[in-house]
Design a protein around this motif. Structure first.
Motif, PDB file in Angstrom:
ATOM      1  N   TRP A  86       0.834  -1.203   0.000  1.00  0.00           N
ATOM      2  CA  TRP A  86       0.000   0.000   0.000  1.00  0.00           C
ATOM      3  C   TRP A  86       0.871   1.257   0.000  1.00  0.00           C
ATOM      4  O   TRP A  86       0.601   2.207  -0.733  1.00  0.00           O
ATOM      5  N   ASN A 142       0.035   7.106   9.372  1.00  0.00           N
ATOM      6  CA  ASN A 142      -0.688   6.623   8.188  1.00  0.00           C
ATOM      7  C   ASN A 142      -1.086   7.756   7.235  1.00  0.00           C
ATOM      8  O   ASN A 142      -1.351   7.507   6.066  1.00  0.00           O
ATOM      9  N   LEU A 155      -1.865   7.793   3.100  1.00  0.00           N
ATOM     10  CA  LEU A 155      -3.287   7.915   2.759  1.00  0.00           C
ATOM     11  C   LEU A 155      -3.512   9.131   1.858  1.00  0.00           C
ATOM     12  O   LEU A 155      -4.207   9.044   0.844  1.00  0.00           O
ATOM     13  N   SER A 176      -2.241   8.473  -1.630  1.00  0.00           N
ATOM     14  CA  SER A 176      -3.188   7.603  -2.327  1.00  0.00           C
ATOM     15  C   SER A 176      -4.381   8.416  -2.847  1.00  0.00           C
ATOM     16  O   SER A 176      -4.823   8.243  -3.978  1.00  0.00           O
ATOM     17  N   ASP A 192      -8.494   7.406  10.128  1.00  0.00           N
ATOM     18  CA  ASP A 192      -7.042   7.569   9.987  1.00  0.00           C
ATOM     19  C   ASP A 192      -6.262   6.263  10.066  1.00  0.00           C
ATOM     20  O   ASP A 192      -5.057   6.246   9.864  1.00  0.00           O
ATOM     21  N   LEU A 245      -6.445   1.829   5.323  1.00  0.00           N
ATOM     22  CA  LEU A 245      -5.520   1.752   4.203  1.00  0.00           C
ATOM     23  C   LEU A 245      -6.359   1.537   2.948  1.00  0.00           C
ATOM     24  O   LEU A 245      -6.903   0.463   2.749  1.00  0.00           O
TER      25      LEU A 245
END
Length: 190
Positions: free
Chosen positions: A4, A36, A40, A43, A106, A109
């Motif tokens: 990821w 994270n 994130l 992405s 939060d 993924l």
């Protein structure tokens, strides 16, 4: 997790056929979970249909900019001066001019194509919110098309849903059953 992370750096842009645009709201509090946020956000920035990403840091003792060093015109970082709960996302959604928004925990993924699929579902059927995981009665359900009583982790909704949520919260507070703070702290699931 590693795949990821790499995907957020090297994957191509994802688009949808609709001209509709999406605002994404991510609430964070725990410094541990803030690790994270960069992946994130990367992405989400791969999603050409995402117009705005609001990262709301609800922990006044931490600055989100210390954990997130990404610059993009679509990215907005908000540091709250008082502790907020994840239910505050609904207030933020109402302040946005966006017709469609997505709330992402939060610790979620998510790949750009998953965001696109969820958003496409919302555009196809805007009368109901959509998500990846939920509960129907006592059964936990995920990654399948079905009706649920509650959505968790990530959900896509419209401005009308946000207005309805705030109306219900107002009635609950006026009845004296719960306080605004209680609902803000625990009211992020839909």
């Amino acid at each position: 997790h590693g795949f990821w992370l790499l995907h957020g750096h090297w994957a191509g842009t994802v688009s949808i056929t609709s001209a509709h645009r999406l605002t994404v709201i991510i609430a964070t509090y725990s410094p541990l979970r803030m690790r994270n946020i960069p992946a994130l956000v990367r992405s989400l920035l791969k999603c050409g249909f995402v117009e705005r990403i609001l990262v709301c840091n609800n922990n006044p003792s931490v600055r989100i900019g210390e954990h997130l060093n990404i610059r993009d015109r679509r990215l907005v970082l908000l540091d709250q001066s008082v502790r907020r709960g994840p239910g505050y996302n609904w207030v933020l959604a109402l302040r946005e001019e966006a017709e469609y928004f997505m709330s992402i925990d939060d610790d979620m993924l998510v790949f750009p194509r998953q965001v696109a699929l969820l958003f496409e579902r919302l555009v196809e059927r805007p009368e109901v919110p959509h998500g990846f995981a939920g509960q129907c009665g006592s059964r936990y359900l995920q990654c399948r098309e079905t009706e649920v009583d509650t959505l968790y982790l990530i959900y896509a909704a419209t401005q009308v849903h946000a207005q309805r949520f705030v109306e219900i919260v107002t009635r609950i507070v006026e009845s004296g059953v719960l306080t605004v703070e209680d609902l803000e702290l625990w009211g992020d699931d839909m």
